[in-house]
Design a protein around this motif. Sequence first.
Motif, PDB file in Angstrom:
ATOM      1  N   ASP A  74       0.823  -1.149  -0.111  1.00 51.98           N
ATOM      2  CA  ASP A  74      -0.083  -0.184   0.121  1.00 51.98           C
ATOM      3  C   ASP A  74       0.974   1.042  -0.093  1.00 51.98           C
ATOM      4  OD1 ASP A  74      -1.725   1.988   0.271  1.00 51.98           O
ATOM      5  OD2 ASP A  74      -3.015   1.022   2.225  1.00 51.98           O
ATOM      6  N   VAL A  75       0.672   2.191  -0.982  1.00 52.45           N
ATOM      7  CA  VAL A  75       1.544   3.234  -1.325  1.00 52.45           C
ATOM      8  C   VAL A  75       1.117   4.331  -0.292  1.00 52.45           C
ATOM      9  CG1 VAL A  75       1.861   2.540  -3.532  1.00 52.45           C
ATOM     10  CG2 VAL A  75       0.160   4.389  -3.257  1.00 52.45           C
ATOM     11  N   TYR A  76       0.016   4.198   0.592  1.00 58.02           N
ATOM     12  CA  TYR A  76      -0.566   5.120   1.491  1.00 58.02           C
ATOM     13  C   TYR A  76      -0.426   4.789   3.008  1.00 58.02           C
ATOM     14  CZ  TYR A  76      -2.790   8.053  -2.047  1.00 58.02           C
ATOM     15  OH  TYR A  76      -2.883   9.054  -3.153  1.00 58.02           O
ATOM     16  N   ARG A  77       0.418   3.714   3.000  1.00 58.99           N
ATOM     17  CA  ARG A  77       0.690   3.355   4.489  1.00 58.99           C
ATOM     18  C   ARG A  77       1.587   4.513   5.211  1.00 58.99           C
ATOM     19  NH1 ARG A  77       4.605  -0.053   2.257  1.00 58.99           N
ATOM     20  NH2 ARG A  77       6.395  -0.495   3.471  1.00 58.99           N
ATOM     21  N   ASP A 114       7.356   7.155   2.474  1.00 55.45           N
ATOM     22  CA  ASP A 114       7.854   8.674   2.226  1.00 55.45           C
ATOM     23  C   ASP A 114       7.317   8.832   0.956  1.00 55.45           C
ATOM     24  OD1 ASP A 114       9.076  10.902   1.554  1.00 55.45           O
ATOM     25  OD2 ASP A 114      10.924  10.306   2.811  1.00 55.45           O
ATOM     26  N   PRO A 115       6.402   9.943   0.653  1.00 60.04           N
ATOM     27  CA  PRO A 115       5.810  10.203  -0.500  1.00 60.04           C
ATOM     28  C   PRO A 115       6.991  10.646  -1.601  1.00 60.04           C
ATOM     29  CG  PRO A 115       4.352  11.156   1.163  1.00 60.04           C
ATOM     30  CD  PRO A 115       5.652  10.676   1.632  1.00 60.04           C
ATOM     31  N   VAL A 116       8.021  11.483  -1.156  1.00 61.89           N
ATOM     32  CA  VAL A 116       9.343  11.818  -2.095  1.00 61.89           C
ATOM     33  C   VAL A 116       9.683  10.548  -2.733  1.00 61.89           C
ATOM     34  CG1 VAL A 116      11.303  13.069  -2.124  1.00 61.89           C
ATOM     35  CG2 VAL A 116       9.287  13.919  -0.886  1.00 61.89           C
ATOM     36  N   LEU A 117      10.158   9.528  -1.794  1.00 65.02           N
ATOM     37  CA  LEU A 117      10.637   8.303  -2.300  1.00 65.02           C
ATOM     38  C   LEU A 117       9.854   7.559  -3.120  1.00 65.02           C
ATOM     39  CD1 LEU A 117      12.791   7.425   0.906  1.00 65.02           C
ATOM     40  CD2 LEU A 117      13.428   8.655  -1.072  1.00 65.02           C
ATOM     41  N   LEU A 118       8.406   7.606  -2.782  1.00 62.54           N
ATOM     42  CA  LEU A 118       7.426   6.944  -3.775  1.00 62.54           C
ATOM     43  C   LEU A 118       7.427   7.531  -4.949  1.00 62.54           C
ATOM     44  CD1 LEU A 118       5.218   5.202  -4.333  1.00 62.54           C
ATOM     45  CD2 LEU A 118       3.632   7.098  -3.362  1.00 62.54           C
TER      46      LEU A 118
END
Length: 272
Positions: free
Chosen positions: A92-95, A99-103
């Motif tokens: 899950d990318v929203y867990r 880190d949104p920047v690294l995502l």
Amino acid sequence: MTSTDSPLSAPSTSPGDDAEPATKVRVRGLNAWFGTHQVLHEVSMDIPERQVTAVIGPSGCGKSTFIRCINRMHELVPGARMEGSIQLDGEDVYRERVDPVLLRRRVGMVFQKPNPFPSMSIRDNVLSGMRLTRRAIGAHGNAIVESALRQAALWDEVKDKLNEPGTSLSGGQQQRLCIARTLAVEPDVVLMDEPCSALDPIATARIEDLLHELRRHYTIIIVTHNLQQATRVSDRTGFFFTGELVEYDATDKLFTSPSDRRTEDYITGKFG
């Protein structure tokens, strides 16, 4: 998590040529809002790896919001929110600990209008994505620049003027420079939001040819209003209408024998 960690675990091994492609991005029950206005309604979609998936539909149907939710750019808009699940390689990318920047290093974005940084040279534009995502460059800068520009089919055109401003290039070259900037950080997924809408037909053809090469290494999701472009470049297509995913299928099937009347009416020009 250190600054050099990937935000999610490593991707699975690629399937063989005869195997069904693995799912790279899995979306389930995605709802999205801007303030009180809901723009996406219960969208569920499996995006296969190393293929091009086109997202089509009339203006205002939620196409751009959909892809911006995948790399969490939607949440940057004041008052915007989402519900549902988006997984990259099963996670899950929203867990909370992602880190949104690294995502966004793993899920890059190419925008509608070419946007090279005006104060930077061609070389520094390519490397800027790595600096923004805190990647070490060291002595490998020249190799990174050449590799990214070659992947973007731009190296031969700019190799003798890497120190010139990125804005000195033509519109089509600027867009390929932005693609090179995205590829330099070695993403798994590349999101493209109408990448050819501001380009002339010749530059558009160069980008489309490039997509055929990039699909060998990247999972690509492209938003486009150009239905002919979707048929030329994509393996699968999703048709969005009023915030809903109406139909999602192999591109050839969706355009030749759609299962929903709304899809047929859109692709035959009855509305849009």
